[in-house]
Every structure is written in structure tokens, then in C-alpha cells.
Design a protein around this motif. Structure first.
Motif, PDB file in Angstrom:
ATOM      1  N   LYS A  68     -19.725 -49.228 -85.071  1.00  0.00           N
ATOM      2  CA  LYS A  68     -20.084 -50.303 -84.136  1.00  0.00           C
ATOM      3  C   LYS A  68     -21.084 -49.772 -83.125  1.00  0.00           C
ATOM      4  CE  LYS A  68     -17.318 -50.962 -80.711  1.00  0.00           C
ATOM      5  NZ  LYS A  68     -16.191 -51.307 -79.820  1.00  0.00           N
ATOM      6  N   SER A  69     -22.101 -50.582 -82.803  1.00  0.00           N
ATOM      7  CA  SER A  69     -23.048 -50.170 -81.765  1.00  0.00           C
ATOM      8  C   SER A  69     -22.343 -50.108 -80.412  1.00  0.00           C
ATOM      9  CB  SER A  69     -24.231 -51.133 -81.707  1.00  0.00           C
ATOM     10  OG  SER A  69     -23.804 -52.442 -81.375  1.00  0.00           O
ATOM     11  N   HIS A  70     -22.898 -49.320 -79.516  1.00  0.00           N
ATOM     12  CA  HIS A  70     -22.270 -49.148 -78.208  1.00  0.00           C
ATOM     13  C   HIS A  70     -22.278 -50.433 -77.390  1.00  0.00           C
ATOM     14  CE1 HIS A  70     -23.334 -45.104 -79.585  1.00  0.00           C
ATOM     15  NE2 HIS A  70     -22.318 -44.674 -78.858  1.00  0.00           N
ATOM     16  N   ASP A  71     -23.259 -51.312 -77.657  1.00  0.00           N
ATOM     17  CA  ASP A  71     -23.283 -52.601 -76.958  1.00  0.00           C
ATOM     18  C   ASP A  71     -22.433 -53.653 -77.658  1.00  0.00           C
ATOM     19  OD1 ASP A  71     -24.745 -53.404 -79.180  1.00  0.00           O
ATOM     20  OD2 ASP A  71     -26.639 -53.611 -78.110  1.00  0.00           O
ATOM     21  N   ALA A  72     -21.737 -53.256 -78.723  1.00  0.00           N
ATOM     22  CA  ALA A  72     -20.797 -54.115 -79.460  1.00  0.00           C
ATOM     23  C   ALA A  72     -21.456 -55.366 -80.025  1.00  0.00           C
ATOM     24  CB  ALA A  72     -19.604 -54.489 -78.579  1.00  0.00           C
ATOM     25  N   GLU A  73     -22.743 -55.269 -80.389  1.00  0.00           N
ATOM     26  CA  GLU A  73     -23.441 -56.412 -80.981  1.00  0.00           C
ATOM     27  C   GLU A  73     -23.717 -56.235 -82.473  1.00  0.00           C
ATOM     28  OE1 GLU A  73     -26.947 -57.287 -78.786  1.00  0.00           O
ATOM     29  OE2 GLU A  73     -25.863 -57.826 -76.950  1.00  0.00           O
ATOM     30  N   ASP A  90     -27.818 -44.312 -77.744  1.00  0.00           N
ATOM     31  CA  ASP A  90     -28.418 -45.457 -77.053  1.00  0.00           C
ATOM     32  C   ASP A  90     -28.668 -46.643 -77.978  1.00  0.00           C
ATOM     33  OD1 ASP A  90     -30.441 -44.451 -78.575  1.00  0.00           O
ATOM     34  OD2 ASP A  90     -31.907 -44.288 -76.937  1.00  0.00           O
ATOM     35  N   ASP A  91     -28.146 -46.599 -79.207  1.00  0.00           N
ATOM     36  CA  ASP A  91     -28.270 -47.679 -80.194  1.00  0.00           C
ATOM     37  C   ASP A  91     -29.698 -47.914 -80.672  1.00  0.00           C
ATOM     38  OD1 ASP A  91     -25.541 -48.136 -80.039  1.00  0.00           O
ATOM     39  OD2 ASP A  91     -25.726 -49.768 -78.579  1.00  0.00           O
ATOM     40  N   SER A  92     -30.629 -47.028 -80.330  1.00  0.00           N
ATOM     41  CA  SER A  92     -32.020 -47.229 -80.739  1.00  0.00           C
ATOM     42  C   SER A  92     -32.257 -46.803 -82.180  1.00  0.00           C
ATOM     43  CB  SER A  92     -32.964 -46.452 -79.820  1.00  0.00           C
ATOM     44  OG  SER A  92     -32.745 -45.047 -79.951  1.00  0.00           O
TER      45      SER A  92
END
Length: 647
Positions: A579-584, A627-629
Motif C-alpha cells: 500500500k502507498s504511504h498516502d493510502a491511495e 515518498d510514493d514517487s
């Protein structure tokens, strides 16, 4: 009342989903804020963000040759997994030809130095299952022809363009009954097969058109060299090379041409042989110039040539008459043997090695690595918690730390054990590596120092994960146990708390909750269990944990990952997720070499996704960077590490 979509059922009273993996029923409970309004028939759309392949780490030199060349574009071309890489070392840029569907096994350069043919092995399903050849342009990356979709059985293992005008292409099928076929590749989108015949000789490892004859082809391999003539009526006539009985090698391993006329070969005895143009007999012989096989011969612009040893790691210079020039270079042992040599710009030499490295240098001087990769199955991946770096390890016993921005290896270390799992400590100062024999080790990231060695059971440590506050670590073993340790002194000291027993099979995935106490785990037989890490006791009722907030979502069997499972999934289809850190977003890796991107949570059955190829083996690990990048994925058998940008 239950609602059904084929074999998936939603129980509105219990607010639970029931589905099947390999005929085993799985029940997962919806969080309270979702359960009241959950509609199983609702379609989960694809995410607005997508992935783009940014960088490919690795090279396939351990079992492939004739696959590293320098192009007029300033790039070198080579392959790994299902990708062909065009890498400019001066500009530090990569482009990728990504139209293959499985392992690329062969590569040939057209006489125009701008057109390339690449051959692949059989894929996973449908059209993708068929081995074939793709001819494409190095500037536009446009596919010009797709050849042999119905003609090859196992793998296109060797390729060569005709040296005259490049209109002909010869291919070897690595089938049990090896076949040689000749194609006019420019006739139509799928080329025209001129002829095909069974080779009737041992395994073939190399094929080349003769540079002075449109109709002469040379093959070599197990106990043979063969000279083929392509007749006007399209048939192939073969003459076998004649060896002195005392010289006959187990394998003739490589072919090239001296002065564009005479054939020169290397063999498994470490010897060279010169075959005069128009004959099938040896005219000159150089015995044991290498210890072990001669894997490659590079003819240089000045008419001399360089041989490369697959075992001794030496480059040896010769003139056209098989006389040593006195120039000998040995590459460092940890790079492996030499599998491929080609000329670079000016007086530079490119070397591909049997440990999947590419070196660049000048003959007689030290060679420097410009591409490094793993040389055996890669199973362990962990992103750094705070900066754009990540760590990998695998069955080659090498731990590597990578920088995703500069696309470089920060350091490598031989850890002397085959690795199965890895995880950074929460502050990123240490990495913990789990091994195949139950041992696990702690390394200082800055000094590479081994800080501690521990052992839990005799089976592989499959998964390692730290609690959000970094004070505890959980390790899942193939022996079905989960080991809990207390962590102190900045991740350098570990004290065992206990072990969680209850799984009936290998522990495959673990997630900590934000409370630093609750754990969930998946096993190889598709269980989802919950635990109190402080007491090492199982939480008996799964519904109790429905509202737990999870720090990560790497477990593939949860309510929020129901949608990643395809219809009729057998449980082994999806190997990993994150899961991405921003949960999207949620990213997965599967058994078919695909990396898939979903919207998160992925709670709707058969959620829609973006799917990406590149790996040719099961994807064993996939993670978002801090950082999900970017996303990093690793392939098992393909040994590749792929870096994707998220945009």
C-alpha cells in the motif's frame, strides 16, 4: 441476506466477505465504516495515476552470450528478463524495448547497426505463450516484424543477420529436436520462412552468417562445428567440421571471423582453432589459452582479436595468425567469468560477465563496472524508510544497497548465506537479512559491519517487518512460526519475546497495526490470522480486528485486497503487494511477471487495474519507496530489479 458474484459472497449481517482460493473458503471482515454501505457489485475503477518504467538494474550474462553491443546512438544494448535495454553510460540514461512477453534469450545486430532482432522463449498464456523473434529499430523502438509465432517450440536461443544486406535472418530453436530456420524478415509483417530443418547435431550455442557469403552459415555447440550452405532451391546442406581425434572438445563454444574470411572458434578445453575459408578442417590450433571454456572472441578494428575465459576471467590478445600479442587482462574474481566481449567507443572494450555484470575499460588496464546485478534468484527487497534508497538480496549471497535517484549501487556485500527476506530498521541505520537456513543477520548500513547473528528454526525466514515505533520486529518462517523480538539500541540489539504458533503452513506475509501490538499474517495455505505480539497469542475471533488501523498492507489476503485476486485464482497467482504511504494506491506482483496498480482500498471483487510487463519470472517483491514517487519490483528467476515512476 447473502449477495453473490459467482463464488464470492457478502454476508450483510456479519459484514463479511467469503471467497475461495484453491477451493479453500476465506472469510474477511469489513471495517465498520465500510461494512454498512458496502456494495459488492460496485465497480472499482483504475487509479488516475500510472507507472512508467524508469530504470532496469541487471544484465543476463550467466547463461546467454552474444548479447552486448555498442550502437552508433552512443548506447550499449543488452537484455535482462523480458526487456532489451539501451543504456548511454555517458548521459546516464536508459531506453527500453518492452514488447517481449517473456525471457529474451538472443540478440543480433543488423549490418546497418540500427536494426535489431531479439528472440524470446515461451510465455505464460495465449499468444504470449509462443516463442518468436521481434525485429525493431533502435532509434524509434518501432517493431518492424514479428516472426515465427507459430514456428518455434521452446526458445529462440541464437540469431544472426546475413552480413551482406541484412535481408536474411537465421534462428535456432532450443527445442528437444533443435531446428535451424532461415527467414527473409522484410517480407510482410511476419517475414517469410525460406527453409527449416532439424539440426541433427548436439546442442547449438552459436550461429553466424559468414561475412563474405550470403549463403554460408556456421553453427557450433556440443562436440561439433557445422558449415551450412543455403541452396537456390531453399534447402540447407551441411558439412561437419573435422577434428583431429585428440583435439575434439566437448563443446565448441563460440564463433567469429578473422579478416572477414577464416572462421575462428573457441572451445570448452580453453583452446582456439582456425578454419580456413572454404574448408571444414583446422589449419591452426592454439591449445589451452584459457583455463576452462573460451566463451567469446572479439575481432577488433585492427584485425586482431581478444578472447574471453568463462572460468579464468582473463582477456587474452592475439593477432590474426593466432599468435599472442602479449596483452592479458584479468577482471576481478567477484565479477565472475567473461561471457561476452565487444568493442565500445574509441579503444574501449565492453565485457559481459557470468555474474550478470557489465564492465567497461581498455585492454591491459583495470575494467570498471557500469552495470551490476544479482546473479541468482532475488527474493528480498526493502525500501529505506526515509530516503530514496532500497536494499535487495537473494540466492547469490550478495546484499546490495541501491540509490534510486542516481541509479547506482551504494555498496555490495557477500553475506555468505542465501537470503530470503530483508527489512530496514525504522530509522534506516541497519538492515536485517533473513536466510534460507533459519539464520538472520543484522548489518550496519554505513559501515557494512555485521552487528549480530541469530537463528530461529532450520527453515527459511520468509518475511521480516518492524513495528511502527521500531521497538519490535516480527519474523515469519517457513516452519509456520512467527518469532517476535524486542529491539533496542537503535536496532542493534534483539531480545526474544516469544513465538506465535497457529499457522498450519509457511508464513508468507506480515503486517503491524499502528498500535504496535497487533499483527496479522498470511500463510502459504491461505490463512489470515491475527495476533497479540506482546503475549504471542492468537486473537481467536477475526471480527474483533475489523477496525484495527494497519500501518502497512503487505498481506495479500485481507478485506482491502480482495479485488487483486483474479477469477479462479489458486492462491499462488499474487505473490506480493504494498500500500502507498498516502493510502491511495496498491501495487501487486504476480506469478505471470506482471506488476499491477490498483486504487486503494481494493475491496471490490475483481477490481480494475493498470498492468505492466517487464519481468519474465514470478515477481517476488514489490514496494513503494518512502515518498510514493517510485516503485521497486524484483523478479525471482529473472534476477532483474525494475524501478517504476508513479505519475
Amino acid at each position: 441476506m447473502d449477495k453473490n458474484i459467482k463464488d464470492i459472497t457478502y454476508n450483510e449481517e456479519e459484514k463479511s466477505l467469503r471467497f475461495f482460493l484453491k477451493d479453500r473458503p476465506i472469510v474477511v471482515y469489513a471495517p465498520s465504516d465500510i461494512g454498512e454501505n458496502y456494495e459488492m457489485t460496485k465497480v472499482s475503477t483504475t487509479p488516475s495515476r500510472r507507472l512508467k518504467l524508469d530504470w532496469v538494474y541487471g544484465y543476463r550474462g550467466k547463461d546467454c552470450r552474444s548479447n552486448l553491443y555498442f550502437l552508433p546512438t552512443g548506447e550499449m544494448v543488452y537484455f535482462v528478463a523480458a526487456l532489451v535495454v539501451l543504456y548511454n553510460p555517458e548521459e546516464q540514461s536508459q531506453r527500453h524495448y518492452a514488447e517481449h512477453t517473456d525471457d529474451v534469450k538472443s540478440l543480433a545486430i543488423h549490418p546497418d547497426n540500427m536494426t535489431i532482432a531479439t528472440g524470446q522463449c515461451a510465455g505464460h498464456n495465449g499468444m504470449e505463450k509462443r516463442p518468436h523473434i521481434r525485429v525493431w529499430h533502435t532509434v524509434s523502438l518501432h517493431t518492424q516484424a514479428v516472426i515465427g509465432l507459430n514456428d518455434f517450440e521452446l526458445s529462440v536461443c541464437c540469431l544472426s543477420f546475413g552480413k551482406a544486406d541484412g535481408s536474411l535472418l537465421v534462428a535456432i530453436d532450443e527445442a528437444p529436436d533443435q531446428t535451424i530456420s532461415v527467414w527473409d524478415w522484410q517480407k510482410g509483417e511476419n517475414g517469410h520462412k525460406i527453409t527449416e530443418t532439424k539440426c541433427s547435431v548436439g546442442t547449438i550455442v552459436a550461429v553466424e552468417f559468414h561475412p563474405l557469403s550470403r549463403n554460408t552459415i556456421v553453427t557450433c555447440g556440443k562436440s561439433h562445428i557445422a558449415f551450412w550452405s543455403l541452396k537456390v532451391n531453399g534447402t540447407l546442406y551441411k558439412r561437419m567440421g573435422i577434428f583431429d581425434s585428440r583435439l575434439e572438445p566437448e563443446y565448441v563454444t563460440c564463433i567469429n571471423f578473422v579478416e572477414n574470411r577464416h572462421v575462428i572458434t573457441g572451445d570448452s578445453n580453453g583452446s582456439l582453432a582456425l578454419w580456413m575459408w572454404g574448408t571444414n578442417k583446422i589449419s591452426k590450433y592454439g591449445a589451452r589459452v584459457h583455463h576452462g571454456s573460451v566463451f567469446c572472441i572479439c575481432v577488433t578494428k585492427d584485425g586482431n582479436y581478444i578472447t574471453g575465459g568463462g572460468k579464468d576471467g582473463r582477456l587474452v590478445g592475439f593477432d590474426w595468425d593466432l599468435q599472442p600479442t602479449g596483452v592479458v587482462t584479468k577482471i576481478k574474481e567477484h565479477f565472475g567469468g567473461i561471457s561476452m566481449i565487444s568493442e565500445g567507443r574509441f579503444d574501449q572494450i565492453l565485457i559481459g560477465t557470468t555474474r550478470n555484470c557489465i564492465l567497461l575499460g581498455i585492454l591491459g588496464r583495470q575494467f570498471q563496472p557500469i552495470v551490476l546485478g544479482h546473479s541468482d534468484e532475488v527474493w528480498a527487497l526493502s525500501p529505506h524508510p526515509n530516503i530514496p534508497q532500497f536494499a535487495t538480496a537473494g540466492y547469490d549471497r550478495v546484499l546490495r544497497l541501491w540509490d534510486s535517484m542516481s541509479h547506482t549501487i551504494l555498496w555490495s556485500k557477500d553475506i555468505e548465506e542465501q537470503a530470503q527476506s530483508i527489512c530496514y530498521t525504522r530509522d534506516g541505520t541497519c538492515v536485517v537479512v533473513g536466510c534460507l537456513d533459519g539464520e538472520w543477520m543484522v548489518f550496519d548500513v554505513q559501515t557494512r559491519e555485521l552487528l549480530g547473528e541469530y537463528i530461529d528454526g532450520k527453515e527459511p525466514i520468509q518475511v521480516i517487518t518492524f513495528s511502527p515505533d521500531g521497538t519490535s520486529v516480527a519474523m515469519g518462517s517457513r516452519n509456520s512460526q512467527i518469532y517476535i523480538y524486542q529491539v533496542s539500541d537503535g536496532g542493534t540489539k534483539y531480545s526474544k519475546v516469544g513465538r506465535c504458533s497457529g499457522h498450519s503452513s509457511s508464513v508468507t506475509h506480515l503486517d503491524w497495526a499502528n498500535d504496535n501490538q497487533t499483527l496479522r499474517s498470511n500463510s502459504a495455505d491461505y490463512e489470515l490470522l491475527f495476533w497479540n505480539a506482546g503475549t504471542c497469542c492468537q486473537i481467536p475471533q477475526s471480527s474483533i480486528a475489523r477496525d484495527v488501523e494497519w500501518a502497512t498492507n503487505t498481506c495479500t489476503i485481507t478485506f482491502t485486497t480482495v479485488g487483486i485476486w483474479p477469477e479462479n485464482a489458486d492462491g499462488t497467482d499474487v505473490n506480493c503487494c504494498d500500500k502507498s504511504h498516502d493510502a491511495e494506491l496498491l501495487v501487486t506482483g504476480d506469478d505471470f511477471g506482471k506488476v499491477k496498480l490498483y486504487s486503494y482500498p481494493t475491496s471490490q471483487p475483481r477490481s480494475l487495474c493498470h498492468s505492466y510487463g517487464g519481468h519474465s519470472s514470478h515477481v517476488t517483491g514489490v514496494n513503494f519507496l518512502y515518498d510514493d514517487s517510485r516503485i521497486i519490483s524484483i523478479g525471482g528467476n529473472d534476477t532483474a530489479v525494475l524501478q517504476w515512476t508513479v505519475s
